[in-house]
Motif scaffolding. Structure first.
Motif, PDB file in Angstrom:
ATOM      1  N   GLU A 105       0.822  -1.210   0.000  1.00 23.83           N
ATOM      2  CA  GLU A 105       0.000   0.000   0.000  1.00 23.83           C
ATOM      3  C   GLU A 105       0.857   1.262   0.000  1.00 23.83           C
ATOM      4  O   GLU A 105       0.519   2.263  -0.645  1.00 23.83           O
ATOM      5  N   ILE A 106       1.961   1.214   0.745  1.00 24.65           N
ATOM      6  CA  ILE A 106       2.869   2.367   0.771  1.00 24.65           C
ATOM      7  C   ILE A 106       3.478   2.574  -0.612  1.00 24.65           C
ATOM      8  O   ILE A 106       3.599   3.715  -1.088  1.00 24.65           O
ATOM      9  N   ALA A 107       3.886   1.474  -1.255  1.00 20.31           N
ATOM     10  CA  ALA A 107       4.471   1.573  -2.593  1.00 20.31           C
ATOM     11  C   ALA A 107       3.479   2.208  -3.569  1.00 20.31           C
ATOM     12  O   ALA A 107       3.849   3.061  -4.391  1.00 20.31           O
ATOM     13  N   THR A 108       2.216   1.824  -3.470  1.00 22.35           N
ATOM     14  CA  THR A 108       1.188   2.390  -4.345  1.00 22.35           C
ATOM     15  C   THR A 108       0.986   3.869  -4.060  1.00 22.35           C
ATOM     16  O   THR A 108       0.923   4.697  -4.979  1.00 22.35           O
ATOM     17  N   ARG A 109       0.899   4.222  -2.787  1.00 20.85           N
ATOM     18  CA  ARG A 109       0.657   5.624  -2.420  1.00 20.85           C
ATOM     19  C   ARG A 109       1.807   6.529  -2.845  1.00 20.85           C
ATOM     20  O   ARG A 109       1.588   7.651  -3.323  1.00 20.85           O
ATOM     21  N   LEU A 110       3.038   6.056  -2.674  1.00 22.75           N
ATOM     22  CA  LEU A 110       4.210   6.889  -2.971  1.00 22.75           C
ATOM     23  C   LEU A 110       4.722   6.696  -4.396  1.00 22.75           C
ATOM     24  O   LEU A 110       5.703   7.345  -4.790  1.00 22.75           O
ATOM     25  N   ARG A 140       6.292   4.141  -5.690  1.00 20.99           N
ATOM     26  CA  ARG A 140       7.628   3.558  -5.713  1.00 20.99           C
ATOM     27  C   ARG A 140       7.495   2.046  -5.820  1.00 20.99           C
ATOM     28  O   ARG A 140       6.436   1.483  -5.558  1.00 20.99           O
ATOM     29  N   ARG A 141       8.598   1.398  -6.169  1.00 22.32           N
ATOM     30  CA  ARG A 141       8.594  -0.048  -6.257  1.00 22.32           C
ATOM     31  C   ARG A 141       8.499  -0.658  -4.858  1.00 22.32           C
ATOM     32  O   ARG A 141       9.014  -0.106  -3.886  1.00 22.32           O
ATOM     33  N   LYS A 142       7.841  -1.809  -4.776  1.00 20.62           N
ATOM     34  CA  LYS A 142       7.701  -2.497  -3.500  1.00 20.62           C
ATOM     35  C   LYS A 142       9.069  -2.788  -2.878  1.00 20.62           C
ATOM     36  O   LYS A 142       9.264  -2.631  -1.674  1.00 20.62           O
ATOM     37  N   GLN A 143      10.027  -3.198  -3.718  1.00 15.41           N
ATOM     38  CA  GLN A 143      11.362  -3.510  -3.212  1.00 15.41           C
ATOM     39  C   GLN A 143      12.033  -2.275  -2.611  1.00 15.41           C
ATOM     40  O   GLN A 143      12.769  -2.368  -1.624  1.00 15.41           O
ATOM     41  N   THR A 144      11.791  -1.120  -3.215  1.00 11.27           N
ATOM     42  CA  THR A 144      12.362   0.128  -2.694  1.00 11.27           C
ATOM     43  C   THR A 144      11.789   0.449  -1.319  1.00 11.27           C
ATOM     44  O   THR A 144      12.524   0.816  -0.392  1.00 11.27           O
ATOM     45  N   ILE A 145      10.481   0.314  -1.181  1.00  4.22           N
ATOM     46  CA  ILE A 145       9.823   0.580   0.097  1.00  4.22           C
ATOM     47  C   ILE A 145      10.335  -0.387   1.153  1.00  4.22           C
ATOM     48  O   ILE A 145      10.649   0.007   2.293  1.00  4.22           O
ATOM     49  N   SER A 146      10.449  -1.660   0.804  1.00  4.92           N
ATOM     50  CA  SER A 146      10.936  -2.664   1.750  1.00  4.92           C
ATOM     51  C   SER A 146      12.351  -2.345   2.201  1.00  4.92           C
ATOM     52  O   SER A 146      12.681  -2.450   3.391  1.00  4.92           O
ATOM     53  N   THR A 147      13.209  -1.912   1.261  1.00  3.55           N
ATOM     54  CA  THR A 147      14.590  -1.552   1.599  1.00  3.55           C
ATOM     55  C   THR A 147      14.633  -0.347   2.520  1.00  3.55           C
ATOM     56  O   THR A 147      15.393  -0.317   3.500  1.00  3.55           O
ATOM     57  N   GLN A 148      13.824   0.662   2.231  1.00  3.46           N
ATOM     58  CA  GLN A 148      13.802   1.865   3.071  1.00  3.46           C
ATOM     59  C   GLN A 148      13.266   1.564   4.463  1.00  3.46           C
ATOM     60  O   GLN A 148      13.760   2.098   5.461  1.00  3.46           O
ATOM     61  N   LYS A 149      12.274   0.706   4.547  1.00  2.01           N
ATOM     62  CA  LYS A 149      11.735   0.304   5.848  1.00  2.01           C
ATOM     63  C   LYS A 149      12.802  -0.427   6.663  1.00  2.01           C
ATOM     64  O   LYS A 149      13.018  -0.131   7.845  1.00  2.01           O
ATOM     65  N   THR A 150      13.474  -1.382   6.039  1.00  4.22           N
ATOM     66  CA  THR A 150      14.504  -2.158   6.736  1.00  4.22           C
ATOM     67  C   THR A 150      15.659  -1.271   7.187  1.00  4.22           C
ATOM     68  O   THR A 150      16.143  -1.390   8.320  1.00  4.22           O
ATOM     69  N   ALA A 151      16.084  -0.364   6.300  1.00  3.71           N
ATOM     70  CA  ALA A 151      17.194   0.529   6.640  1.00  3.71           C
ATOM     71  C   ALA A 151      16.819   1.464   7.787  1.00  3.71           C
ATOM     72  O   ALA A 151      17.622   1.708   8.704  1.00  3.71           O
ATOM     73  N   GLY A 152      15.586   1.987   7.744  1.00  2.37           N
ATOM     74  CA  GLY A 152      15.143   2.879   8.809  1.00  2.37           C
ATOM     75  C   GLY A 152      15.069   2.176  10.151  1.00  2.37           C
ATOM     76  O   GLY A 152      15.504   2.715  11.181  1.00  2.37           O
ATOM     77  N   MET A 153      14.537   0.970  10.173  1.00  4.25           N
ATOM     78  CA  MET A 153      14.448   0.217  11.421  1.00  4.25           C
ATOM     79  C   MET A 153      15.835  -0.095  11.964  1.00  4.25           C
ATOM     80  O   MET A 153      16.065  -0.043  13.180  1.00  4.25           O
ATOM     81  N   ALA A 154      16.780  -0.394  11.061  1.00  2.63           N
ATOM     82  CA  ALA A 154      18.147  -0.683  11.505  1.00  2.63           C
ATOM     83  C   ALA A 154      18.766   0.535  12.179  1.00  2.63           C
ATOM     84  O   ALA A 154      19.462   0.412  13.195  1.00  2.63           O
TER      85      ALA A 154
END
Length: 219
Positions: free
Chosen positions: A171-176, A178-192
């Motif tokens: 849903e975030i990828a659709t709203r922004l 962006r590609r799903k993989q990009t959103i997943s990478t940004q989420k993982t990096a932010g949590m780290a």
């Protein structure tokens, strides 16, 4: 010259930990435990009935009417402004400790450290001096404790805000757009960067980390 007796209240939902804190306090003649309780309801009731100088409280202590974490600490600071507050915690995520310290709590003990730090922290709190046990010191930056949220890039912050608001990665990828993989990478990096590796912890501490704020502009 006689020393004043410092009256201490203990709050922790684990009886063994309460007993350990009490034992450490009992070894110091100038400290007096006025009570040891297991949740925020009992703690507030104790403070309303008995004079107290210092509270040693667990951070994560569910079950009481006044909550736990920053909610309980804010209540205590509002309704008992003369109290000195010491927080004991089993948290070991740097972001969580930084958020707690940034909220104005200057006396923090790790449950991984020896209970001998309890009397020392009480004495420091009484004298209005900061006290952090060794494990806590290692989790804080060398120069103070800036909000951990500042380490996030605008896009990482944006993704995490949307995620804790209830949107899925798709849903975030659709709203922004962006590609799903990009959103997943940004989420993982932010949590780290926040020192968090579980989604459940991200939801639990979202408010403390400043993630329930207006969405920032993207880069």
């Amino acid at each position: 010259m006689s020393h004043p007796i410092i009256r201490v209240a203990i709050a922790d939902d684990h009886p063994v930990i309460r007993m350990g804190i009490e034992a450490a306090i009992d070894e110091i003649p100038t400290l007096s435990c006025i009570g040891a309780v297991g949740d925020s309801s009992a703690l507030v009731a104790l403070l309303e009935q008995s004079a107290c100088d210092v509270v040693v409280t667990d951070y994560a202590m569910p079950g009481g009417a006044f909550g736990d974490g920053l909610q309980l600490l804010d209540h205590l600071r509002t309704h008992f402004p003369d109290l000195r507050l010491i927080v004991m915690t089993g948290l070991d995520q740097p972001a969580m400790i930084q958020a707690l310290h940034a909220s104005g709590i200057d006396h923090i003990l790790s449950k991984a450290d020896d209970t001998s730090h309890v009397p020392a922290a009480i004495a420091a709190a009484w004298a209005n001096r900061r006290y952090l046990s060794p494990s806590i010191t290692q989790l804080l930056p060398a120069r103070g404790a800036p909000r951990a949220i500042a380490a996030l890039s605008p896009r990482e912050h944006e993704v995490l805000v949307l995620f804790v608001s209830g949107l899925s990665v798709n849903e975030i990828a659709t709203r922004l757009d962006r590609r799903k993989q990009t959103i997943s990478t940004q989420k993982t990096a932010g949590m780290a960067k926040l020192g968090i590796d579980k989604d459940a912890d991200l939801f639990k501490f979202a408010s403390e980390l400043g993630l329930r704020t207006a969405r920032p502009d993207t880069e």
